[in-house]
Design a protein around this motif. Structure first.
Motif, PDB file in Angstrom:
ATOM      1  N   ASP A 172      13.645 -12.205-140.316  1.00  0.00           N
ATOM      2  CA  ASP A 172      14.793 -13.063-139.995  1.00  0.00           C
ATOM      3  C   ASP A 172      15.461 -13.601-141.253  1.00  0.00           C
ATOM      4  OD1 ASP A 172      14.531 -12.788-137.214  1.00  0.00           O
ATOM      5  OD2 ASP A 172      13.013 -14.365-137.144  1.00  0.00           O
ATOM      6  N   GLY A 173      15.542 -12.736-142.260  1.00  0.00           N
ATOM      7  CA  GLY A 173      16.253 -13.099-143.478  1.00  0.00           C
ATOM      8  C   GLY A 173      15.439 -13.840-144.509  1.00  0.00           C
ATOM      9  N   ALA A 174      14.153 -14.062-144.253  1.00  0.00           N
ATOM     10  CA  ALA A 174      13.337 -14.825-145.204  1.00  0.00           C
ATOM     11  C   ALA A 174      13.028 -14.025-146.468  1.00  0.00           C
ATOM     12  CB  ALA A 174      12.047 -15.277-144.540  1.00  0.00           C
ATOM     13  N   THR A 175      12.842 -12.720-146.322  1.00  0.00           N
ATOM     14  CA  THR A 175      12.563 -11.852-147.465  1.00  0.00           C
ATOM     15  C   THR A 175      13.365 -10.570-147.318  1.00  0.00           C
ATOM     16  OG1 THR A 175      10.652 -10.839-146.342  1.00  0.00           O
ATOM     17  CG2 THR A 175      10.228 -12.752-147.745  1.00  0.00           C
ATOM     18  N   GLY A 176      13.319  -9.735-148.362  1.00  0.00           N
ATOM     19  CA  GLY A 176      14.031  -8.469-148.305  1.00  0.00           C
ATOM     20  C   GLY A 176      15.475  -8.593-148.730  1.00  0.00           C
ATOM     21  N   VAL A 177      16.272  -7.624-148.328  1.00  0.00           N
ATOM     22  CA  VAL A 177      17.685  -7.540-148.704  1.00  0.00           C
ATOM     23  C   VAL A 177      18.524  -7.466-147.435  1.00  0.00           C
ATOM     24  CG1 VAL A 177      19.435  -6.118-149.849  1.00  0.00           C
ATOM     25  CG2 VAL A 177      17.169  -6.412-150.906  1.00  0.00           C
ATOM     26  N   GLU A 178      19.554  -8.272-147.345  1.00  0.00           N
ATOM     27  CA  GLU A 178      20.395  -8.276-146.150  1.00  0.00           C
ATOM     28  C   GLU A 178      21.121  -6.941-146.003  1.00  0.00           C
ATOM     29  OE1 GLU A 178      23.844 -10.920-143.872  1.00  0.00           O
ATOM     30  OE2 GLU A 178      23.196 -11.478-145.907  1.00  0.00           O
ATOM     31  N   PRO A 179      21.014  -6.322-144.834  1.00  0.00           N
ATOM     32  CA  PRO A 179      21.665  -5.019-144.632  1.00  0.00           C
ATOM     33  C   PRO A 179      23.148  -5.178-144.306  1.00  0.00           C
ATOM     34  CG  PRO A 179      20.442  -5.621-142.670  1.00  0.00           C
ATOM     35  CD  PRO A 179      20.185  -6.704-143.672  1.00  0.00           C
ATOM     36  N   PRO A 180      23.926  -4.104-144.440  1.00  0.00           N
ATOM     37  CA  PRO A 180      25.339  -4.152-144.058  1.00  0.00           C
ATOM     38  C   PRO A 180      25.501  -4.264-142.545  1.00  0.00           C
ATOM     39  CG  PRO A 180      24.713  -1.931-144.698  1.00  0.00           C
ATOM     40  CD  PRO A 180      23.534  -2.804-145.015  1.00  0.00           C
ATOM     41  N   ASP A 181      26.724  -4.538-142.119  1.00  0.00           N
ATOM     42  CA  ASP A 181      26.995  -4.804-140.705  1.00  0.00           C
ATOM     43  C   ASP A 181      26.643  -3.619-139.813  1.00  0.00           C
ATOM     44  OD1 ASP A 181      27.822  -7.367-141.254  1.00  0.00           O
ATOM     45  OD2 ASP A 181      29.968  -6.883-141.270  1.00  0.00           O
ATOM     46  N   TYR A 182      26.871  -2.387-140.289  1.00  0.00           N
ATOM     47  CA  TYR A 182      26.604  -1.245-139.409  1.00  0.00           C
ATOM     48  C   TYR A 182      25.119  -1.132-139.088  1.00  0.00           C
ATOM     49  CZ  TYR A 182      24.888   1.928-143.135  1.00  0.00           C
ATOM     50  OH  TYR A 182      24.167   2.536-144.134  1.00  0.00           O
ATOM     51  N   VAL A 183      24.269  -1.548-140.005  1.00  0.00           N
ATOM     52  CA  VAL A 183      22.815  -1.512-139.766  1.00  0.00           C
ATOM     53  C   VAL A 183      22.434  -2.570-138.736  1.00  0.00           C
ATOM     54  CG1 VAL A 183      20.559  -1.853-140.848  1.00  0.00           C
ATOM     55  CG2 VAL A 183      22.325  -0.530-142.022  1.00  0.00           C
ATOM     56  N   LYS A 184      23.025  -3.754-138.853  1.00  0.00           N
ATOM     57  CA  LYS A 184      22.773  -4.807-137.854  1.00  0.00           C
ATOM     58  C   LYS A 184      23.282  -4.376-136.484  1.00  0.00           C
ATOM     59  CE  LYS A 184      23.344  -8.477-141.300  1.00  0.00           C
ATOM     60  NZ  LYS A 184      24.192  -9.621-141.704  1.00  0.00           N
ATOM     61  N   LYS A 185      24.426  -3.701-136.472  1.00  0.00           N
ATOM     62  CA  LYS A 185      24.994  -3.243-135.189  1.00  0.00           C
ATOM     63  C   LYS A 185      24.081  -2.216-134.528  1.00  0.00           C
ATOM     64  CE  LYS A 185      29.007  -0.762-133.256  1.00  0.00           C
ATOM     65  NZ  LYS A 185      28.982  -1.522-131.995  1.00  0.00           N
ATOM     66  N   LEU A 186      23.530  -1.299-135.309  1.00  0.00           N
ATOM     67  CA  LEU A 186      22.611  -0.310-134.739  1.00  0.00           C
ATOM     68  C   LEU A 186      21.411  -0.999-134.097  1.00  0.00           C
ATOM     69  CD1 LEU A 186      22.646   2.432-137.534  1.00  0.00           C
ATOM     70  CD2 LEU A 186      23.356   2.755-135.161  1.00  0.00           C
ATOM     71  N   ALA A 187      20.867  -2.023-134.754  1.00  0.00           N
ATOM     72  CA  ALA A 187      19.704  -2.735-134.209  1.00  0.00           C
ATOM     73  C   ALA A 187      20.050  -3.414-132.890  1.00  0.00           C
ATOM     74  CB  ALA A 187      19.202  -3.762-135.221  1.00  0.00           C
ATOM     75  N   ASP A 188      21.212  -4.036-132.825  1.00  0.00           N
ATOM     76  CA  ASP A 188      21.629  -4.705-131.586  1.00  0.00           C
ATOM     77  C   ASP A 188      21.913  -3.691-130.481  1.00  0.00           C
ATOM     78  OD1 ASP A 188      21.440  -7.194-132.773  1.00  0.00           O
ATOM     79  OD2 ASP A 188      23.565  -7.298-133.295  1.00  0.00           O
TER      80      ASP A 188
END
Length: 679
Positions: A587-603
């Motif tokens: 939930d954003g605590a670690t790692g690198v924030e992905p671009p919007d298309y990656v978030k859209k695929l997950a949703d």
């Protein structure tokens, strides 16, 4: 008669007896017995009614000797007390089999490359029949859905037992779900298949044979998940529960008395922290502590259980409590023992196949070896099937590379498009696949359902090296030092390190694509590694290029979101964007924030799994998933082509496979428990 050597003791394997109580029907000759509710199998009562018989049961004449080799097992009770009250009747393909023999197989290593062998003995609540369309009972006797697919109820088999004779009940399913899958001491985050839209399920067990999965939102594909997954939906509470503090208040002290640090240490030793059920079995290999342990390996519901485990290979014996019988009442499996030999070198592996030293092999056998295998079929006494794959060889760039300059380059869509059109797929098909394949862009759904627009199969898949060069020029990737290879836009040299394993992709494919990329000025270096080395580098975010099969049938996507949720695969599959996955999972605590298309695929994959298959809503979501995935060049496809399946001619009831397929779990639809050896 045939003599079999088991742990230095010669045993006699008697030929099968013809039983008159029920007809010896086969798929080839049903003898007029009407087909049951499900293909090629019956529940006992249904078979007796259809065949007009009262079944009597019999077992392997060597079963007591086999059982004696299973550490922790007591003396065997009568067969009637080992079978469920209603065993599953399997109709053999061609013949009622003979007991005995040893199935000889090859695996790549102690952990990677063993799914081929695991699938031979694998069980889960349900499975796909060999039509790859129909889900049929296995461990579960039946199931029902509620109207909106938010509640899935399984009915188990009364009297079913684990391989040590202890009862298998609904409590073992609840233990698997509540005490293992949702325990953060074992899994930091729940696996996607026990969640729906990121929310966990609950499990109810109103009685010993009833299991109710309550879902927070619809997920019709949960059943398909159980039909295809290597991860069974149950674990032996009676054994692992001894070490779990939620089950046994004295778990830690009991584990410490056996030499473990605490209860969780014992659980992780026996089970591991992975749902992959074929990890090395430490209590079998660590003989110094094994003598003081109650069991050397977990009790199982599979057809065979491990009795030895070394760095060279492993041995298994038939499960004396297995829940299946054939049409004459003979308890399955027919084959007494299985021997797994680790061979990671492809040349040695192919030589053993050519020499006829193996009974079955599919995984890691590639089409490039087919001419040699086909040429030697008669001499080696084996047969080769060439069958289509579900996944296709694919390439991906490490979108979260630890090298900032490479990460910036790999995330440039124009770079990925250039590298796609630089691939000569027609040449790849002719040279690596002997013209047997179909050049294609990546196919996340394979075979493609009706909702997939055919245009995506050829998207950026034309061979156009001039356009590729122009694209690379456009992004500032030019040859500044005159050595024939382009530098990064910042002027630094770049070499794409292309590590591969033949388990995931053929070496000739990697070499040809590496040359295609070099031809447009991008330097490459190709190196073969073991599956374990490849997965270790992938998991630690150290690959430049991902090289593995990719793609799955609709049934898989309905139950498993990992193909569309970064890193776009599980530990055993093709993955990229590891740091993006870390960001999503934390939930954003670690790692690198992905671009919007990656978030859209997950949703969108979560929404797709909650929609009823075949509805306009489901089709629209599926079409959108393909568009987002392919247009962003997450993976770059190559050629859809067949791969070889190898079987000894001595292996009977071995049928025609429909696919060379990890995704349908290899042999699982083809019922290897009814294979037998005629030697």
């Amino acid at each position: 008669m045939k003599r079999i050597l088991l742990s230095g003791v010669a045993l006699i394997a008697l030929p099968a007896v013809a039983y008159a109580n029920c007809p010896a029907i086969t798929v080839a000759d049903p003898m007029g017995v009407a087909a049951g509710e499900f293909p090629q199998q019956y529940e006992l009562s249904a078979f007796q009614e259809a065949a007009g018989c009262s079944m009597e049961f019999s077992t392997n004449p060597d079963i007591e000797a086999l059982n004696a080799q299973i550490k922790g097992n007591g003396d065997l009770p009568a067969l009637a007390d080992r079978l469920p009250s209603e065993p599953l009747v399997m109709v053999p393909y061609d013949s009622v089999g003979q007991y005995g023999g040893e199935l000889n197989v090859l695996s790549n290593a102690t952990e990677a490359g063993t799914s081929d062998f695991l699938s031979v003995r694998h069980v889960n609540l349900v499975r796909y029949s060999d039509d790859l369309q129909t889900i049929v009972p296995n461990i579960a006797k039946s199931w029902t859905w509620n109207d909106d697919y938010t509640q899935l109820t399984f009915t188990l088999r009364a009297g079913h037992k684990w391989s040590d004779g202890e009862p298998f009940t609904s409590a073992d399913v609840a233990f698997w779900h509540d005490s293992i899958m949702l325990d953060k001491n074992i899994y930091e985050a729940p696996r996607d298949y026990v969640t729906v839209g990121g929310e966990t399920m609950t499990v109810e067990t109103p009685d010993d044979v009833t299991v109710i999965f309550n879902l927070p939102a619809p997920k019709p594909g949960l059943l398909a998940h159980f039909a295809t997954s290597y991860a069974p939906g149950f674990l032996p509470q009676h054994f692992l529960g001894q070490f779990h503090p939620d089950i046994n208040a004295d778990a830690d002290s009991y584990a410490q008395s056996l030499g473990f640090e605490n209860g969780y240490d014992a659980i992780l030793a026996y089970y591991g922290n992975s749902d992959w059920t074929d990890t090395p079995t430490p209590m079998l290999s660590r003989s110094a502590i094994a003598d003081g342990l109650p069991k050397s390996t977990l009790p199982t519901l599979e057809s065979h259980i491990y009795i030895t485990d070394t760095t060279e290979g492993r041995t298994l014996v038939a499960n004396p409590y297995f829940h299946q019988v054939d049409s004459t009442g003979q308890q399955l499996p027919y084959i007494s023992t299985q021997d797994e030999l680790y061979i990671n070198d492809n040349e040695v592996r192919i030589l053993k196949l050519v020499n006829g030293e193996v009974d079955y092999k599919s995984q890691s056998v590639r089409l490039e070896s087919a001419p040699l295998l086909l040429e030697n079929q008669e001499k080696g006494n084996y047969s080769i099937q060439l069958k289509p794959t579900v996944g296709m060889p694919a390439f991906s760039f490490n979108l979260t590379s630890e090298d900032p300059a490479k990460r910036e380059l790999f995330n440039n869509l124009r770079f990925r498009e250039a590298m796609s059109v630089a691939i000569n797929r027609d040449e790849l098909n002719e040279i690596a696949y002997f013209g047997q394949g179909t050049p294609s862009q990546i196919a996340p759904f394979n075979p493609a359902p009706n909702f997939v627009d055919p245009k995506w199969e050829s998207y950026k898949a034309e061979f156009d090296p001039d356009t590729a060069k122009a694209m690379l020029d456009e992004i500032g990737m030019v040859d500044t030092d005159g050595d024939g290879f382009r530098e990064l836009p910042n002027g630094e040299a770049i070499t794409l390190n292309m590590q591969f394993s033949t388990q995931g992709i053929a070496g000739r494919v990697v070499e040809l694509v590496g040359q295609n990329w070099a031809d447009v000025g991008v330097q490459t270096q190709v190196k073969e590694v073991t599956p374990d080395e490849y997965r270790s580098a992938q998991s630690s975010n150290n690959l430049d290029v991902g090289l593995w099969q990719y793609g799955a049938p609709l049934a898989i996507h309905l139950g498993l979101n990992s193909f569309f949720r970064v890193p776009f695969g599980t530990y055993f599959e093709h993955r990229t964007g590891m740091l993006w996955a870390e960001w999503l999972d934390s939930d954003g605590a670690t790692g690198v924030e992905p671009p919007d298309y990656v978030k859209k695929l997950a949703d969108d994959i979560d929404a797709f799994q909650s929609a009823v298959p075949g509805t306009p809503e489901s089709d629209a979501l599926g079409a959108g998933l393909v568009e987002t995935f392919v247009s962003n060049m997450v993976m770059i496809g190559t050629v859809k082509a067949p791969e070889p399946i190898y079987a000894s001619n001595n292996l009977k009831n071995f049928t025609e496979f429909k696919t060379w397929s990890y995704e349908y779990y290899r042999t699982y639809p083809y019922r290897p428990t009814q294979w037998w050896l005629d030697e």
